[in-house]
Enzyme design. Structure first.
Site, short mmCIF file in Angstrom:
data_model
loop_
_atom_site.label_atom_id
_atom_site.label_comp_id
_atom_site.label_asym_id
_atom_site.label_seq_id
_atom_site.Cartn_x
_atom_site.Cartn_y
_atom_site.Cartn_z
N ARG A 12 -3.20 -10.06 5.25
CA ARG A 12 -3.66 -10.13 3.85
C ARG A 12 -2.55 -9.57 2.98
O ARG A 12 -2.21 -8.39 3.08
CB ARG A 12 -4.94 -9.31 3.71
CG ARG A 12 -5.55 -9.31 2.32
CD ARG A 12 -6.81 -8.44 2.28
NE ARG A 12 -7.44 -8.48 0.97
CZ ARG A 12 -7.10 -7.70 -0.04
NH1 ARG A 12 -6.14 -6.81 0.09
NH2 ARG A 12 -7.72 -7.80 -1.20
N LYS A 18 0.82 -1.21 0.00
CA LYS A 18 0.00 0.00 0.00
C LYS A 18 0.85 1.26 0.00
O LYS A 18 2.05 1.23 0.28
CB LYS A 18 -0.97 -0.02 1.18
CG LYS A 18 -2.14 -0.98 0.92
CD LYS A 18 -3.22 -0.91 1.96
CE LYS A 18 -4.33 -1.91 1.59
NZ LYS A 18 -5.31 -2.07 2.65
C1 9MG Z 1 -10.08 -5.69 -0.42
N1 9MG Z 1 -9.10 -5.09 0.46
C2 9MG Z 1 -8.14 -4.19 0.09
N2 9MG Z 1 -7.42 -3.84 1.17
C3 9MG Z 1 -7.93 -4.53 2.21
C4 9MG Z 1 -7.63 -4.60 3.57
O1 9MG Z 1 -6.66 -3.86 4.10
N3 9MG Z 1 -8.36 -5.40 4.36
C5 9MG Z 1 -9.37 -6.14 3.84
N4 9MG Z 1 -10.07 -6.92 4.70
N5 9MG Z 1 -9.71 -6.12 2.56
C6 9MG Z 1 -9.00 -5.32 1.76
#
Ligand code: 9MG
Length: 372
Positions: free
Chosen positions: A336, A301
């Site tokens: 994630r 990010k």
């Molecule tokens: C779809 N998506 C994109 N960034 C995300 C994040 O930080 N957390 C979750 N749960 N979904 C995300």
């Protein structure tokens, strides 16, 4: 004016208790996971005033904080309580969720035969590399993105989900804000729903999600992806995100979803400037007092680029791993990520060192015996 209290576990050590030792001496096991906490940051908020202090567990008990405020004793209990399984996956060690984007700006938009095959192959590679959850998303939620019409999102997501379902043992989550996509995904065999709006975008989503019976990831966001990073406003970002997630957990319970089916996520990059993101990352362990597993998504990010001066998202892997490890060090149960193999390797080494125990470290991905 209402006074609110928040507890954040700090001072983490390996959880080495067998249930017989003095808990305060060895730290209090956090949520049935691999770590125990040895101190607490107590925050009191009244109106615009926020006061934070750190106290040892000894001080917490000596001063009878738990009895002085009912809220503090409930929060403390929520920290200790082991988390239940999510769709059969135990939350007693960190889990990796691999990202499978099926949007035109990713490697595949899912709709064509080649697109479906490419997305499925990618997902299976992530599983092989150590992902235990595969997150399929057909709507880009990057800052500035436009909303995708329902039919288009279904066209992107469903063929990939249907093709992948029979080929993987990993859990499949579907990243969507739309109730109709949630329903279709549940019927096609999804295990988990992941909603970056915490079931606030679509007025039908909360009820539909509850009726599917699937676990739900509730993520904090301020505003719509199109404009969310223009002018985000917070009193205290960490406490505001906490309060929002708490309200959403209560909304889920009111809609008939048991708390054991909820996962929370503070939503790095969603309606947050750099200093907001850093504040949230530094305070991830606060969210454990919601009594549910906590997820972090910081992979590639913008904040990583800002902190490290790296423009190309694919070159942000080391920074993304640092963010993931910092979260796991605060007891976060799910990370994630895009770069599953690199994250898994870092996590395996780091966990082995933290726990002083090499037995669970990595091994072949297919054995699934790793610590992470
Ligand atoms: C779809 N998506 C994109 N960034 C995300 C994040 O930080 N957390 C979750 N749960 N979904 C995300």
């Amino acid at each position: 004016m209402q006074r609110s209290i928040y507890l954040r576990p700090v001072g983490f050590v390996a959880n080495q208790q067998n249930g017989e030792e003095d808990e305060v001496w060895g730290g209090i096991p956090l949520a049935g996971g691999p770590f125990a906490f040895t101190a607490l940051e107590i925050t009191e908020r009244q109106g615009a005033g926020v006061q934070r202090r750190v106290c040892t567990l000894g001080e917490f008990f000596e001063r009878d904080w738990g009895r002085r405020t009912l809220a503090a004793s409930d929060l403390f209990e929520a920290l200790r309580q082991p988390r239940g399984r999510i769709a059969g996956l135990s939350m007693d060690r960190p889990r990796i969720m691999g990202i499978v984007n099926v949007t035109p700006d990713s490697f595949s938009d899912g709709g064509s035969f080649d697109g479906v095959q490419a997305a499925v192959d990618h997902a299976l590679r992530l599983e092989e590399a150590g992902a235990e959850i595969l997150d399929i998303g057909g709507e880009s939620t990057r800052p500035g993105s436009d909303t995708v019409p329902l039919e288009e999102e279904l066209r992107r997501v469903l063929p990939v989900l249907e093709a992948l379902r029979s080929k993987t043992d990993a859990l499949i989550s579907v990243d969507t804000r739309k109730g109709r996509v949630m329903l279709a995904a549940a019927e096609a065999g999804a295990d988990i729903l992941n909603d970056v709006s915490a079931l606030t975008y679509d007025p039908e989503a909360l009820q539909i999600a509850a009726e599917t019976g699937l676990p739900v990831m509730l993520m904090h966001s301020q505003g719509d992806p199109k404009t969310m990073n223009d002018e985000p406003q917070y009193g205290d970002v960490v406490l505001d995100v906490f309060d929002f997630l708490e309200r959403r957990v209560h909304a889920c319970e009111a809609a008939g979803m048991p708390r054991e089916k909820v996962i929370v996520d503070p939503g790095i990059g969603f309606g947050k400037h750099l200093h907001h993101n850093v504040a949230v990352l530094s305070a991830m362990s606060l969210f454990h007092t919601l009594g549910v597993p906590v997820l972090l998504g910081a992979s590639r990010k913008k904040l990583i680029g800002q902190l490290c001066d790296v423009n190309d998202p694919t070159a942000r892997v080391p920074g993304s791993i640092a963010a993931a490890l910092s979260a796991v060090a605060q007891g976060v149960q799910i990370v994630r990520v895009h770069d599953v193999a690199a994250t898994k390797q870092a996590l395996s080494v780091w966990m082995a060192v933290q726990l002083g125990d090499e037995r669970g470290a990595a091994g072949p991905a297919s054995t699934r015996s790793g610590l992470c």
